[in-house]
Scaffold this active site. Structure first.
Site, PDB file in Angstrom:
ATOM      1  N   GLU A 105       0.830  -1.207   0.000  1.00 17.73           N
ATOM      2  CA  GLU A 105       0.000   0.000   0.000  1.00 17.73           C
ATOM      3  C   GLU A 105       0.865   1.258   0.000  1.00 17.73           C
ATOM      4  O   GLU A 105       1.998   1.236   0.468  1.00 17.73           O
ATOM      5  CB  GLU A 105      -0.886   0.009   1.255  1.00 17.73           C
ATOM      6  CG  GLU A 105      -2.331  -0.400   1.004  1.00 17.73           C
ATOM      7  CD  GLU A 105      -3.144   0.663   0.258  1.00 17.73           C
ATOM      8  OE1 GLU A 105      -2.563   1.526  -0.450  1.00 17.73           O
ATOM      9  OE2 GLU A 105      -4.374   0.620   0.381  1.00 17.73           O
ATOM     10  N   ASP A 106       0.300   2.336  -0.505  1.00 21.66           N
ATOM     11  CA  ASP A 106       1.002   3.613  -0.482  1.00 21.66           C
ATOM     12  C   ASP A 106       0.947   4.265   0.901  1.00 21.66           C
ATOM     13  O   ASP A 106       1.952   4.705   1.430  1.00 21.66           O
ATOM     14  CB  ASP A 106       0.442   4.567  -1.554  1.00 21.66           C
ATOM     15  CG  ASP A 106      -1.085   4.708  -1.507  1.00 21.66           C
ATOM     16  OD1 ASP A 106      -1.750   4.023  -0.699  1.00 21.66           O
ATOM     17  OD2 ASP A 106      -1.616   5.513  -2.300  1.00 21.66           O
ATOM     18  N   ASP A 109      -4.122   5.758   6.329  1.00 24.39           N
ATOM     19  CA  ASP A 109      -4.572   6.972   7.017  1.00 24.39           C
ATOM     20  C   ASP A 109      -5.585   6.538   8.084  1.00 24.39           C
ATOM     21  O   ASP A 109      -5.205   6.143   9.173  1.00 24.39           O
ATOM     22  CB  ASP A 109      -5.151   7.913   5.964  1.00 24.39           C
ATOM     23  CG  ASP A 109      -5.568   9.255   6.520  1.00 24.39           C
ATOM     24  OD1 ASP A 109      -5.143   9.598   7.630  1.00 24.39           O
ATOM     25  OD2 ASP A 109      -6.330   9.974   5.844  1.00 24.39           O
ATOM     26  N   PHE A 158      -1.608  16.201   4.687  1.00 26.85           N
ATOM     27  CA  PHE A 158      -1.948  15.594   3.405  1.00 26.85           C
ATOM     28  C   PHE A 158      -0.747  15.675   2.482  1.00 26.85           C
ATOM     29  O   PHE A 158      -0.241  16.756   2.200  1.00 26.85           O
ATOM     30  CB  PHE A 158      -3.168  16.275   2.771  1.00 26.85           C
ATOM     31  CG  PHE A 158      -3.702  15.488   1.617  1.00 26.85           C
ATOM     32  CD1 PHE A 158      -4.502  14.376   1.826  1.00 26.85           C
ATOM     33  CD2 PHE A 158      -3.362  15.829   0.313  1.00 26.85           C
ATOM     34  CE1 PHE A 158      -4.971  13.621   0.761  1.00 26.85           C
ATOM     35  CE2 PHE A 158      -3.829  15.080  -0.762  1.00 26.85           C
ATOM     36  CZ  PHE A 158      -4.635  13.973  -0.534  1.00 26.85           C
ATOM     37  N   ARG A 171       1.108  12.618  -8.811  1.00 28.45           N
ATOM     38  CA  ARG A 171       1.577  11.242  -8.617  1.00 28.45           C
ATOM     39  C   ARG A 171       2.993  11.047  -9.156  1.00 28.45           C
ATOM     40  O   ARG A 171       3.710  10.173  -8.709  1.00 28.45           O
ATOM     41  CB  ARG A 171       0.655  10.257  -9.352  1.00 28.45           C
ATOM     42  CG  ARG A 171      -0.766  10.171  -8.802  1.00 28.45           C
ATOM     43  CD  ARG A 171      -1.459   8.956  -9.393  1.00 28.45           C
ATOM     44  NE  ARG A 171      -2.908   8.987  -9.249  1.00 28.45           N
ATOM     45  CZ  ARG A 171      -3.557   8.566  -8.155  1.00 28.45           C
ATOM     46  NH1 ARG A 171      -2.898   8.119  -7.117  1.00 28.45           N
ATOM     47  NH2 ARG A 171      -4.880   8.613  -8.114  1.00 28.45           N
TER      48      ARG A 171
HETATM   49  P1  IMP Z   1      -7.666   5.375   4.487  1.00 24.44           P
HETATM   50  O1  IMP Z   1      -8.811   4.490   4.091  1.00 24.44           O
HETATM   51  O2  IMP Z   1      -8.141   6.595   5.253  1.00 24.44           O
HETATM   52  O3  IMP Z   1      -6.567   4.650   5.236  1.00 24.44           O
HETATM   53  O4  IMP Z   1      -7.067   6.010   3.184  1.00 24.44           O
HETATM   54  C1  IMP Z   1      -6.433   5.271   2.252  1.00 24.44           C
HETATM   55  C2  IMP Z   1      -6.355   5.974   0.915  1.00 24.44           C
HETATM   56  O5  IMP Z   1      -6.639   7.382   1.019  1.00 24.44           O
HETATM   57  C3  IMP Z   1      -4.942   5.888   0.412  1.00 24.44           C
HETATM   58  O6  IMP Z   1      -4.720   4.677  -0.293  1.00 24.44           O
HETATM   59  C4  IMP Z   1      -4.837   7.132  -0.428  1.00 24.44           C
HETATM   60  O7  IMP Z   1      -5.356   6.891  -1.738  1.00 24.44           O
HETATM   61  C5  IMP Z   1      -5.721   8.140   0.266  1.00 24.44           C
HETATM   62  N1  IMP Z   1      -4.935   9.007   1.176  1.00 24.44           N
HETATM   63  C6  IMP Z   1      -4.934   9.022   2.521  1.00 24.44           C
HETATM   64  N2  IMP Z   1      -4.101   9.967   3.007  1.00 24.44           N
HETATM   65  C7  IMP Z   1      -3.539  10.557   1.910  1.00 24.44           C
HETATM   66  C8  IMP Z   1      -2.574  11.622   1.740  1.00 24.44           C
HETATM   67  O8  IMP Z   1      -2.018  12.222   2.685  1.00 24.44           O
HETATM   68  N3  IMP Z   1      -2.275  11.938   0.464  1.00 24.44           N
HETATM   69  C9  IMP Z   1      -2.826  11.329  -0.634  1.00 24.44           C
HETATM   70  N4  IMP Z   1      -3.722  10.340  -0.516  1.00 24.44           N
HETATM   71  C10 IMP Z   1      -4.084   9.959   0.746  1.00 24.44           C
HETATM   72 MG    MG Z   2      -6.163   9.257  -3.889  1.00 25.06          MG
END
Ligand code: IMP
Ligand code: MG
Length: 188
Positions: A105-106, A109, A158, A171
């Site tokens: 995963e990238d 959050d 962010f 990206r």
């Molecule tokens: P989560 O479900 O809140 O953990 O978010 C996961 C997805 O939200 C990631 O795979 C990203 O695509 C996006 N995301 C969350 N935080 C960031 C950020 O700081 N920058 C860019 N994308 C984010």
């Molecule tokens: Mg995104």
């Protein structure tokens, strides 16, 4: 046309440099290689944000590796917030039953996206399932996620670059940076 073509100018602070990313990805690759002790491994990454990380990480792993790609989107979120309601846009292309799977995963959050994906993949009966994320933003975690490999822990900001987007842009930056607040509030 875009408001600006100078993507770098929209970045306030470079949080993680290209060199620091490369060094950490190499370390993660060595760790994964050592942990799986020659076992075949399936890397599953989640498009689109994980694309550069996956491409770099797989080349640092010295194991018989297979890759697969999923793409998900979350319903009703905003450009900076995920909703946790996940829709699968692209599913796995092969079975992972009985395979050792590493989910790449990238960023984690809230953890809601990954929480859904982990349940989904566990349902496919892999031999094992571990999680590798380049970035971890623990401040906003809503779902508990067992992270096995973590590139960097970052503060609650962010970030964009190295796969991560804001409105599908940035990206292609080689580093991870924080967007200037003006970029969020500026009209298109
Ligand atoms: P989560 O479900 O809140 O953990 O978010 C996961 C997805 O939200 C990631 O795979 C990203 O695509 C996006 N995301 C969350 N935080 C960031 C950020 O700081 N920058 C860019 N994308 C984010
Ligand atoms: Mg995104």
């Amino acid at each position: 046309m875009s408001r600006t073509i100078d993507l770098r100018a929209d970045i306030g602070e470079v949080l993680i440099s290209e060199e620091a990313i490369a060094a950490r990805v190499a370390e993660l690759g060595r760790q994964v290689t050592a942990d799986y002790r020659g076992e075949p491994l399936t890397l599953v990454s989640v498009l689109k944000g994980s694309l550069p990380f996956m491409a770099d990480l797989m080349r640092q792993i010295e194991l018989p590796v297979r890759i697969d790609l999923m793409e998900v989107s979350s319903y009703g979120g905003t450009a900076t917030e995920s909703s946790g309601l996940v829709r699968i846009i692209k599913d796995l292309s092969a079975s992972i039953a009985g395979e050792h799977v590493l989910l790449v995963e990238d960023i984690i959050d809230t953890g809601l996206t990954l929480n859904y994906l982990v349940r989904y993949l566990r349902g496919k009966n892999p031999a094992s399932l571990r999680i590798c994320t380049l970035l971890d933003k623990p401040a906003r975690r809503l779902a508990e996620i067992p992270v096995d490999y973590r590139g960097f822990e970052i503060p609650d900001q962010f970030v964009v670059g190295y796969g991560l987007d804001y409105g599908e842009r940035y990206r292609n930056l080689r580093f991870v940076g924080v967007l200037r607040p003006e970029v969020y509030s500026a009209p298109e």
